[in-house]
Scaffold this motif. Structure first.
Motif: not given
Length: 250
Positions: A240-250
């Protein structure tokens, strides 16, 4: 399919009463962001005829740092994208690696923790942990719906009381998938082992949605839970890859 219920699971019943779902049984966290899922490449299948290195690695909205945490042998990704850093609303999408790269096969509305997301989850912070975590173990109050994951059915999967919005929690743990954050893979979702220590939380699951925010878990509708359980295959090393959109974009 493996069905098991250990003494540890029985003890965990009482301990889990402060976890996911606003005061009910919890979830289970695991340090797979620091210790990712096994990177061994599974045998070739019709959807994995090319190597992990040759296949495109892009997933929508997922940046290079997060992509680098996905093991090379992973062929199934559950992508949970939060609406905002402090939002309990998210979308869960399932991706499969094919000869043409990552292909989306499902997308469903989901809930996450009441206060959103954290890249340093702590017990009781009411935030879901950001990261990449392996998925190896499942369970629930109801019988195995046909998953290839190890499945523990038992009466410990109960969720009494009501959630943050007054919604009943009954049935929330009819089906669960343990997210390997601060837990020991290969054990029941009810296992209380916390490699990072109790202060870092635990019991982070994907489970049946009860219509409101969770304590740290991700929740989707019951029919979608059954579909996800039937789709995930340990031979394809799902994460699972999980987080808010801003965190995932890094």
């Amino acid at each position: 399919m493996i069905t098991r219920m250990s003494p540890v699971a029985l003890v965990a019943v009482s301990l889990l009463l402060t976890g996911c779902g606003g005061g009910a049984v919890a979830a289970t966290d695991h340090p797979s962001a620091a210790t990712p899922a096994p990177a061994s490449t599974p045998p070739a299948s019709p959807s994995s005829a090319i190597s992990a290195e040759a296949a495109p690695r892009q997933l929508p909205g997922v940046g290079p740092q997060m992509l680098a945490r996905i093991p090379a042998g992973t062929e199934q990704v559950v992508l949970v994208t939060g609406r905002g850093a402090n939002s309990p609303l998210s979308t869960l999408a399932l991706y499969e690696r094919t000869d043409d790269g990552w292909q989306q096969t499902a997308s469903w509305a989901a809930h996450n923790a009441l206060k959103g997301w954290s890249d340093h989850h702590m017990a009781g912070d009411l935030r879901s942990p950001v990261g990449v975590y392996s998925l190896t173990d499942a369970g629930g109050l109801l019988k195995d719906p046909g998953t290839k994951l190890s499945y523990d059915q038992g009466s410990g999967f109960v969720s009494p009381g009501t959630g943050f919005e007054g919604e009943p929690l009954a049935g929330s743990f009819d089906y669960v998938i343990a997210i390997n954050y601060n837990r020991q893979p290969g054990t029941s979702p009810l296992d209380w082992t916390r490699p990072l220590g109790a202060s870092r939380g635990g019991g982070i699951w994907i489970h049946v949605d009860h219509g409101g925010p969770t304590h740290g878990c991700v929740s989707i509708a019951e029919d979608h839970m059954k579909e996800l359980l039937r789709t995930l295959d340990p031979a394809r090393h799902p994460v699972v890859v999980m987080g808010d959109a801003a965190s995932l974009s890094h």
